[in-house]
Design an enzyme around this catalytic site. Sequence first.
Site, PDB file in Angstrom:
ATOM      1  N   HIS A 197      49.114  31.746  57.313  1.00  0.00           N
ATOM      2  CA  HIS A 197      50.045  32.872  57.457  1.00  0.00           C
ATOM      3  C   HIS A 197      49.443  34.211  57.046  1.00  0.00           C
ATOM      4  CE1 HIS A 197      53.664  29.859  57.365  1.00  0.00           C
ATOM      5  NE2 HIS A 197      52.989  29.840  58.490  1.00  0.00           N
TER       6      HIS A 197
ATOM      7  N   TYR B 131      56.458  45.074  51.186  1.00  0.00           N
ATOM      8  CA  TYR B 131      55.142  44.446  50.962  1.00  0.00           C
ATOM      9  C   TYR B 131      54.389  45.123  49.813  1.00  0.00           C
ATOM     10  CZ  TYR B 131      55.525  41.026  54.581  1.00  0.00           C
ATOM     11  OH  TYR B 131      55.934  39.938  55.302  1.00  0.00           O
TER      12      TYR B 131
ATOM     13  N   CYS C 205      44.076  49.947  66.973  1.00  0.00           N
ATOM     14  CA  CYS C 205      42.787  49.394  67.437  1.00  0.00           C
ATOM     15  C   CYS C 205      42.621  47.917  67.082  1.00  0.00           C
ATOM     16  CB  CYS C 205      41.627  50.204  66.861  1.00  0.00           C
ATOM     17  SG  CYS C 205      41.397  49.975  65.083  1.00  0.00           S
TER      18      CYS C 205
END
Length: 266
Positions: free
Chosen positions: A124, A68, A135
């Site tokens: 998406h 990514y 969290c």
Amino acid sequence: MTTTAMGEARAALSGARRVAVLTGAGISAESGVPTFRGAGGLWRRFSALDLATPEAWADDPGLVWEFYDYRRRVMADKAPNAGHQALAAFEARLAEAGRPFTLVTQNVDGLHEVAGSSRVVHLHGSLWRVRCVGCGRESENRDVPITPAYEGAGDPGADVVGRGFGPEDLPRCGCGGVVRPAVVWFGESLRDEDLRAAFTAAAECDALLVVGTSAVVYPAAGLVPHAKRGGAVVIEVNLEETPATAWVDHHLTGPSGEVLPELLAP
Ligand code: OAD
């Protein structure tokens, strides 16, 4: 594409009060962003589709972040093309005329907003957002590299061996938890509010424009029959026919950066 098909599609759009649009990776292809199922859908020996999974993340989050991080780096110098711009100008014109418009995109690249589109449903997620696996907090993050450890990493070459990033290299939330890309991976659920917005827009629109998607990934691809059953005229812009073509009223064959400016010109 025949001139008749273009003329009919233009007439259908101008007669529609409510317009919805579904876009996929093909609309960003002319900006130099690789599509998923096209020739650019490989990174090292992996299909991009294999790394966009919770299983890949569970196996090796450092590798998934390397992938990514590479995609974010690739995007950093990319700009919207004439297709994105035509959609943004069209939205502005419809807004002036008080005609409702929704743009639903499967793309995580953010180029629609850069072009000036404002009503965008990101089915998406986004490459530029991260979510804490501890969290759950989600936030915008435009750091490239994602952490200093990733500087110079991400080479997509087929024979490149990953750097073997460990837990200490992963990006973290203020709470100490690891953050992941806020994109929807295969096998994960889409956000309820996005799904609702997309399916409502498809059900209520008078015309649905489907651009640059292979129409094989659900639920996004389901928007096409949904709009059709709701009585919409459906127009598809793609280089080739797709499984959605069977549902559409007008198929315009060609690159969206050329077809959309003509289709959406005032
Ligand atoms: P795909 O890569 O599956 O399909 C791209 C489509 O764009 C193909 O139908 C091409 O023919 C078409 N195309 C390519 N260049 C074009 C151009 N210049 N003009 C018009 N059309 C063009 O991409 P998506 O359909 O977006 O999901 O893929 C859907 C989802 O699968 C993605 O959002 C992603 C992927 O897995 C996730 O990451 C969850």
